[in-house]
Motif scaffolding. Structure first.
Motif, mmCIF file in Angstrom:
data_model
loop_
_atom_site.group_PDB
_atom_site.id
_atom_site.type_symbol
_atom_site.label_atom_id
_atom_site.label_comp_id
_atom_site.label_asym_id
_atom_site.label_seq_id
_atom_site.Cartn_x
_atom_site.Cartn_y
_atom_site.Cartn_z
ATOM 1 N N LYS A 145 7.338 5.853 -8.460
ATOM 2 C CA LYS A 145 7.676 5.803 -6.739
ATOM 3 C C LYS A 145 6.803 6.289 -6.000
ATOM 4 N N ASP A 146 5.768 6.164 -6.372
ATOM 5 C CA ASP A 146 4.415 6.703 -5.030
ATOM 6 C C ASP A 146 3.908 6.103 -5.897
ATOM 7 N N VAL A 147 2.115 5.952 -5.096
ATOM 8 C CA VAL A 147 0.582 5.569 -5.340
ATOM 9 C C VAL A 147 0.012 6.527 -6.279
ATOM 10 N N GLY A 148 -0.874 6.154 -7.118
ATOM 11 C CA GLY A 148 -1.755 7.447 -7.123
ATOM 12 C C GLY A 148 -2.017 8.058 -8.792
ATOM 13 N N TYR A 149 -0.912 7.203 -9.075
ATOM 14 C CA TYR A 149 -1.126 8.861 -10.476
ATOM 15 C C TYR A 149 -0.300 7.361 -11.831
ATOM 16 N N THR A 150 -0.379 6.268 -11.432
ATOM 17 C CA THR A 150 0.045 4.826 -12.841
ATOM 18 C C THR A 150 -0.931 5.391 -13.843
ATOM 19 N N ALA A 179 -1.699 -0.613 -14.275
ATOM 20 C CA ALA A 179 -1.084 -1.650 -15.479
ATOM 21 C C ALA A 179 -1.741 -3.122 -16.253
ATOM 22 N N GLN A 180 -1.794 -3.189 -14.925
ATOM 23 C CA GLN A 180 -2.193 -5.380 -14.485
ATOM 24 C C GLN A 180 -3.250 -4.782 -15.754
ATOM 25 N N ARG A 181 -4.367 -4.163 -14.708
ATOM 26 C CA ARG A 181 -6.412 -4.632 -15.455
ATOM 27 C C ARG A 181 -5.924 -3.618 -16.916
ATOM 28 N N SER A 185 3.127 -4.537 -19.653
ATOM 29 C CA SER A 185 3.794 -4.884 -18.501
ATOM 30 C C SER A 185 4.116 -4.313 -16.993
ATOM 31 N N THR A 186 4.507 -5.617 -16.449
ATOM 32 C CA THR A 186 4.478 -5.093 -14.577
ATOM 33 C C THR A 186 6.270 -5.045 -14.215
#
Length: 270
Positions: A145-150, A179-181, A185-186
């Motif tokens: 739901k947000d960025v910074g903790y993937t 996840a891409q790096r 799967s995204t």
């Protein structure tokens, strides 16, 4: 209306009302929601939305258990991060909107959230859910739901050796970058089924594109996404037997629904 009464109104109820309104517009304006056509030969992957929100409180162990008992192909869950780094399964940014806890998730430590409930079921963390899912033969869709903790999400899922079953989905590509790096799967999410969303997902390099179901638009969206060589995902805000069938007739590769039981009932009748 007092502030206390306003805060007691569930955002989930609000969204359900909005979805119902959109459905009404479709019926009286654009065209009937239910087309009564034939279901495609290819069966979509049936994913329980927030576990199975139509059968138990969303993003709870009870919802996950209900989804597994129905026989879903996968489970979708919402992930947020608390102020002390815990990965909480919760949809809204504000705890008050839909639980007995208070405050913004990102500003609240887990110690102040632990023990809170949503419709009688405890709020849980991502590891709690993974403990239940590790031995289940299902795919896992985590909406960030947000960025910074993937990276924290990926590390947690890796601890349970579930990365191969994982698809990370988000509205923001920045949340998908880690996840891409790592070759996970995204899927890029959009609110409306548009050709632009399909193009954006392809240009970014996502494995799929996901959007809300909308009459007359979803079918073309599915075709656009497949033309880009990607997975086409549709999810529903309002799940009745009729609208579930209507969405299935579009023929998505992935169907995310609050009522996976309705989806399986329809598929068994074809």
């Amino acid at each position: 209306m007092s502030q206390r009464i306003r805060s007691a109104v569930s955002r989930r109820q609000l969204l359900a009302g909005v979805g119902t309104g959109l459905s009404t517009v479709a019926i009286w304006g654009l065209a009937p929601l239910v087309t009564s056509g034939a279901l495609p030969d290819r069966r979509p992957e049936i994913i329980g939305h927030r576990g199975a929100e139509g059968l138990a409180p969303p993003n709870t162990l009870a919802a996950i258990q209900q989804a597994l008992e129905v026989g879903v192909d996968g489970v979708e869950l919402d992930v947020r991060q608390t102020s002390d780094g815990e990965l909480l399964l919760f949809h809204d940014p504000v705890l008050d909107w839909n639980s007995t806890a208070q405050g913004w998730v990102q500003n609240t430590p887990w110690s102040e959230i632990q023990g809170a409930q949503i419709d009688g079921e405890s709020l849980v963390t991502l590891p709690d859910a993974l403990e239940m899912l590790v031995d289940a033969d299902v795919s896992l869709y985590l909406e960030l739901k947000d960025v910074g903790y993937t990276d924290a999400v990926l590390e947690t899922v890796a601890e349970y050796e579930l990365l191969e079953r994982l698809t990370v989905i988000a509205f923001e590509t920045a949340a998908l970058d880690p996840a891409q790096r790592r070759g996970v799967s995204t899927g890029l999410i959009g609110s409306a089924p548009t050709a632009q969303l399909a193009t954006d997902a392809a240009d970014y390099g996502a494995d799929g594109a996901f959007c809300h179901y909308a009459p007359h638009l979803a079918s073309e969206f599915v075709d656009d996404v497949r033309a880009q060589g990607q997975t086409a995902g549709i999810w529903k805000l309002v799940d009745t037997k009729e609208t579930v069938r209507d969405a299935l007739e579009v023929g998505p590769d992935v169907f995310v629904t609050n009522r996976p039981d309705y989806a399986f009932d329809e598929l068994e009748q074809r």
